[in-house]
Design a protein around this motif. Structure first.
Motif, PDB file in Angstrom:
ATOM      1  N   PHE A   2      33.519  46.458  37.357  1.00 14.35           N
ATOM      2  CA  PHE A   2      34.871  46.061  36.995  1.00 14.35           C
ATOM      3  C   PHE A   2      35.441  45.066  37.997  1.00 14.35           C
ATOM      4  O   PHE A   2      36.063  44.069  37.632  1.00 14.35           O
ATOM      5  N   GLU A   3      35.238  45.345  39.291  1.00 12.51           N
ATOM      6  CA  GLU A   3      35.826  44.507  40.333  1.00 12.51           C
ATOM      7  C   GLU A   3      35.332  43.059  40.240  1.00 12.51           C
ATOM      8  O   GLU A   3      36.104  42.113  40.334  1.00 12.51           O
ATOM      9  N   THR A   4      34.033  42.901  40.044  1.00 16.88           N
ATOM     10  CA  THR A   4      33.461  41.560  39.933  1.00 16.88           C
ATOM     11  C   THR A   4      33.998  40.840  38.712  1.00 16.88           C
ATOM     12  O   THR A   4      34.364  39.660  38.765  1.00 16.88           O
ATOM     13  N   PHE A   5      34.086  41.561  37.593  1.00 23.81           N
ATOM     14  CA  PHE A   5      34.560  40.963  36.345  1.00 23.81           C
ATOM     15  C   PHE A   5      35.990  40.446  36.482  1.00 23.81           C
ATOM     16  O   PHE A   5      36.287  39.299  36.169  1.00 23.81           O
ATOM     17  N   GLU A   8      36.385  37.382  38.687  1.00 24.39           N
ATOM     18  CA  GLU A   8      35.975  36.128  38.037  1.00 24.39           C
ATOM     19  C   GLU A   8      37.045  35.658  37.046  1.00 24.39           C
ATOM     20  O   GLU A   8      37.300  34.454  36.931  1.00 24.39           O
ATOM     21  N   ILE A   9      37.668  36.592  36.339  1.00 21.24           N
ATOM     22  CA  ILE A   9      38.766  36.238  35.435  1.00 21.24           C
ATOM     23  C   ILE A   9      39.900  35.578  36.220  1.00 21.24           C
ATOM     24  O   ILE A   9      40.454  34.543  35.832  1.00 21.24           O
ATOM     25  N   ARG A  15      42.134  28.495  38.851  1.00 20.44           N
ATOM     26  CA  ARG A  15      41.656  27.122  38.694  1.00 20.44           C
ATOM     27  C   ARG A  15      42.472  26.357  37.660  1.00 20.44           C
ATOM     28  O   ARG A  15      42.813  25.204  37.834  1.00 20.44           O
ATOM     29  N   VAL A  16      42.810  27.013  36.552  1.00 20.98           N
ATOM     30  CA  VAL A  16      43.565  26.353  35.475  1.00 20.98           C
ATOM     31  C   VAL A  16      45.003  26.088  35.919  1.00 20.98           C
ATOM     32  O   VAL A  16      45.580  25.040  35.634  1.00 20.98           O
ATOM     33  N   THR A  47      46.083  41.985  34.921  1.00 14.65           N
ATOM     34  CA  THR A  47      45.894  40.654  34.343  1.00 14.65           C
ATOM     35  C   THR A  47      47.154  40.110  33.708  1.00 14.65           C
ATOM     36  O   THR A  47      47.505  38.936  33.906  1.00 14.65           O
ATOM     37  N   CYS A  48      47.845  40.932  32.944  1.00 17.43           N
ATOM     38  CA  CYS A  48      49.024  40.447  32.210  1.00 17.43           C
ATOM     39  C   CYS A  48      50.114  39.914  33.150  1.00 17.43           C
ATOM     40  O   CYS A  48      50.596  38.789  32.963  1.00 17.43           O
TER      41      CYS A  48
END
Length: 788
Positions: A2-5, A8-9, A15-16, A47-48
């Motif tokens: 989960f942490e890696t995922f 990366e998100i 970046r965007v 995330t939200c």
């Protein structure tokens, strides 16, 4: 993981930048890989809001009727807009359930999607037809709701029940076993192979029944369960030899939720960069020490404590990276005893305080420095917990086991040619095992070579008494805390204790007391002689270590207790097992060294731990025993911090091979006993030498089995002790006092310490090259200089 995922998100989001538009894959499909609705809720909670700070428009999809309230409530609480979507007779309908800070007269009505418009549906007949045509199981409160985690374990239970009733093997068994192992046990490939061999579905179902929350149970739990399974399946006699355990496991997802709930996740994210690893860690640690737990988790805590009643328990760290092949994390995370006395609410508060302490230890300087050193900051390191009933017995108002200790299937401490390193060794204490693993005071333990248990480094009984254990760690049930007491005090308050198994009488003391007609004396010394020579204890420990090493195909390190039910019957409680991070077999230096007396700097005949070595030293950091012994406690801490700076210099001031020489014990928590450095402060050192000369009676402790010792081995560090008063032990005071001291050159702000801290480099020691020749097998060490 989960942490890696999620990292990366977040990298993509950063970046965007501002103003992006995102459409996520269906979260229901992602949750299948996380195995947990709790983690789905955590993903959304993180995330939200992050997307919101970048002023994005983001769409998430979730399959209806697929998730528990753990995920649904987290998403509804966090999202700005929540819409239910239906299809009826080829028409799409949307039903807004939440719209943040907006409102209209028809906003929460069902709407039909017609071309570019959403038209409110106002006819009750149409609304009821559409909504009633879709299953609404969440409105049926008689139905139990399950997530992927629960459904998978229920499926496994059905397979096990079917195989029991029919006697037929199911094709699903292996697939389910692999899935459950990755869900709850480990994702480390080498450990997984062992688990596949020694665990079955029924074993994993037993784990799940005693699990709080979801996620992985962590390395310490896996080691304890796996080692027990290895012994019992390879030799069924161990079913009777082992003390039964009834441990509970707090899954790693609970820790992750606790981080998010208490505002610590963002600090954790910054830890991936070693340059910022310690930034904010103090604040995060404080938050973790004062945080709150989800209500459903508190309820499970209470149910577990009801089960234990008022039996003492211990909350042990069991992180994902702990106790696996690779890095041991010895002593980097806390374990906390709970005497577990008081009302149910008091016991719950004490327990939650203990859990917070272990969670907070993930943000300690030692733990973060260790992870940074081994390049583990980016790896998914979540903290699961192992809750164990403390092994032992009530003696009045005290609780403790008869013996406890650590064992190694390979013995790196060979002080006599009769010792076989491959037979292993143990380090024994009376009482709780904390005294066997922590360097806390000036006490001693019994070190036993398993092929020659009667062999001792001491020459006579007077030396045996001098180096015997004098203090005992116990749980004080009245004070509700972990304490240390003198052995005679503990023994006198334990009338049922089979004392003769563990202690020997000091016959000389008995004789003198008799001559003086004195009755108020305590004649016993903790030698463990009868335990080692008149019981099966040594044979069983030796067999256990050999069997575990064979299964692991690697040397192992265990923690254990033993309790006697009567003088001839005892049970071993195997508390922990992990691969022992041996960096190589102890070898003999073939080179014969004959050095003129005036060129000798140090000479010792043990104890020596580590691999034999023959080479040069770039830098020697010497702490003057005479001056250090006269410093205040605060100044001693200041010297320890200074040493940490010296051993981590960079650029042209950095030395590759460093030797530390100082009085008392390196790494002690008590400055009166030595130099209170943390291991993180000296982890770049190659050779460590302890001088038995700071105050009268201070003797370096060999430290075999302590967390500090594990660090020495893991870092491939060589340890030596030097007793200047002993034959063939030499300390050249004149060389260290007269050689050029580079301290003020390397650290100009530390000149005030130049009388106590000497930094001597080969390149600047008056044309002298510092050399070291150590023969670990024969316990001979020599440091000398050669003229250029």
């Amino acid at each position: 993981g989960f942490e890696t995922f999620i990292s990366e998100i977040f990298d993509v989001i950063e970046r965007v930048g501002t103003g992006g538009c995102y459409v996520f894959d269906c979260l229901s499909e992602l949750a299948v890989d996380w195995y947990s609705d709790r983690m789905l809720g955590n993903f959304f909670r993180l995330t939200c809001p992050y997307l919101y700070t970048f002023e994005t428009i983001t769409y998430f999809a979730l399959l209806r009727n697929r998730h528990t309230n753990l995920a649904i409530e987290a998403i509804h609480h966090t999202a700005q807009v929540v819409i239910d979507v239906y299809r009826n007779r080829e028409t799409l309908y949307v039903h807004p359930l939440k719209v943040y800070k907006r409102h209209s007269e028809t906003m929460y009505m069902l709407h039909s999607w017609e071309k570019e418009k959403f038209i409110p549906v106002t006819r009750s007949a149409t609304i009821s037809e559409i909504l009633s045509s879709v299953p609404q199981p969440w409105l049926d409160f008689s139905i139990l709701k399950y997530d992927v985690w629960t459904e998978t374990f229920l499926e496994a239970q059905e397979v096990v029940d079917s195989e029991k009733s029919t006697g037929k093997h199911s094709a699903k068994t292996k697939k389910l076993l692999n899935k459950l192992l990755r869900m709850a046990v480990s994702r480390e490939e080498r450990l997984l192979k062992l688990c596949e061999k020694y665990f079955d579905l029924a074993d994993l179902l037993e784990i799940e029944k005693r699990m709080i929350g979801s996620g992985l149970v962590g390395g310490k739990t896996v080691g304890m369960l796996l080692s027990r399974a290895i012994l019992k399946k390879n030799a069924p006699r161990w079913n009777e030899r082992l003390e039964a355990h009834d441990s509970f496991y707090i899954g790693s997802d609970v820790f992750y939720s606790y981080l998010i709930l208490n505002g610590c996740w963002w600090v954790r994210r910054r830890l991936r960069n070693p340059a910022y690893a310690l930034d904010g860690a103090l604040e995060a640690r404080q938050r973790l020490l004062t945080g709150t737990f989800p209500k459903d988790i508190q309820n499970q805590f209470m149910a577990m404590l009801d089960y234990f009643g008022q039996s003492p328990i211990i909350v042990r760290s069991s992180s994902l990276l702990e106790d696996a092949y690779g890095n041991a994390f010895s002593g980097k995370y806390e374990s906390v005893f709970c005497a577990n006395q008081g009302t149910p609410q008091e016991r719950l508060e004490h327990f939650m305080t203990a859990v917070r302490r272990v969670y907070a230890s993930t943000m300690s300087r030692d733990a973060l420095s260790y992870r940074a050193h081994w390049g583990l900051l980016e790896q998914d390191e979540q903290m699961a917990l192992l809750i164990q009933r403390v092994s032992g017995e009530v003696h009045g108002k005290q609780f403790y086991p008869h013996v406890a200790g650590v064992g190694f299937s390979f013995n790196p401490f060979v002080w006599n040619k009769k010792i076989d390193p491959s037979s292993g060794m143990i380090r024994l204490v009376f009482g709780l095992g904390t005294r066997a693993v922590d360097r806390t005071d000036d006490d001693y333990t019994r070190v036993v070579a398993l092929n020659a248990p009667g062999l001792r480094p001491e020459a006579n009984f007077e030396e045996v008494k001098k180096y015997a254990q004098r203090r005992v760690d116990v749980l004080d049930l009245k004070a509700n805390q972990h304490v240390s007491r003198y052995f005679d005090e503990v023994a006198k308050s334990s009338p049922q204790l089979p004392l003769d198994i563990f202690a020997s009488k000091d016959e000389e003391l008995v004789r003198r007391a008799s001559e003086m007609n004195r009755q108020d004396f305590f004649p016993y010394v903790l030698t463990f002689d009868s335990l080692l020579s008149q019981t099966e204890f040594v044979d069983r420990i030796k067999e256990m270590l050999a069997m575990l090493e064979s299964a692991y195909e690697y040397p192992v390190d265990v923690e254990f207790t033993a309790n006697f039910l009567d003088p001839d019957v005892f049970r071993i409680n195997l508390l922990q097992c992990r691969p022992f991070q041996v960096k190589g077999k102890t070898g003999i230096v073939s080179k014969s060294v004959s050095i003129p007396k005036e060129q000798v700097l140090l000479q010792t005949e043990g104890p020596i731990i580590g691999n034999s070595l023959d080479g040069t030293i770039d830098r020697c950091i010497y702490i003057s025993p005479e001056i250090y012994g006269g410093l205040s406690m605060n100044d001693r801490y200041a010297v320890a911090r200074l040493i940490g700076r010296l051993t981590h210099l960079t650029g042209e001031n950095k030395a590759q091979i460093i030797m530390l020489v100082g009085p008392g014990r390196w790494g002690t928590s008590m400055p009166a006993l030595g130099i209170p450095v943390s291991f993180a402060e000296i982890n770049s050192v190659k050779v460590l030498c302890e001088l038995a000369m700071m105050h009268q009676g201070l003797v370096p402790d060999v430290s075999l089995g302590t967390h500090f010792f594990n660090d020495l081995v893991e870092m491939d560090m060589l340890y030596m002790a030097l007793h200047p008063e002993r034959k063939n032990h030499v300390l050249n005071h004149a060389f260290f006092n007269d050689s050029h001291n580079r301290l003020s050159e390397l650290l100009p702000d530390s000149e005030k310490w130049s009388n106590v801290v000497k930094v001597i480099d080969s390149a600047t020691s008056g044309g002298k090259i510092l050399c070291l020749n150590v023969d670990s097998i024969n316990q001979k060490g020599l440091c000398y200089f050669n003229p250029v």
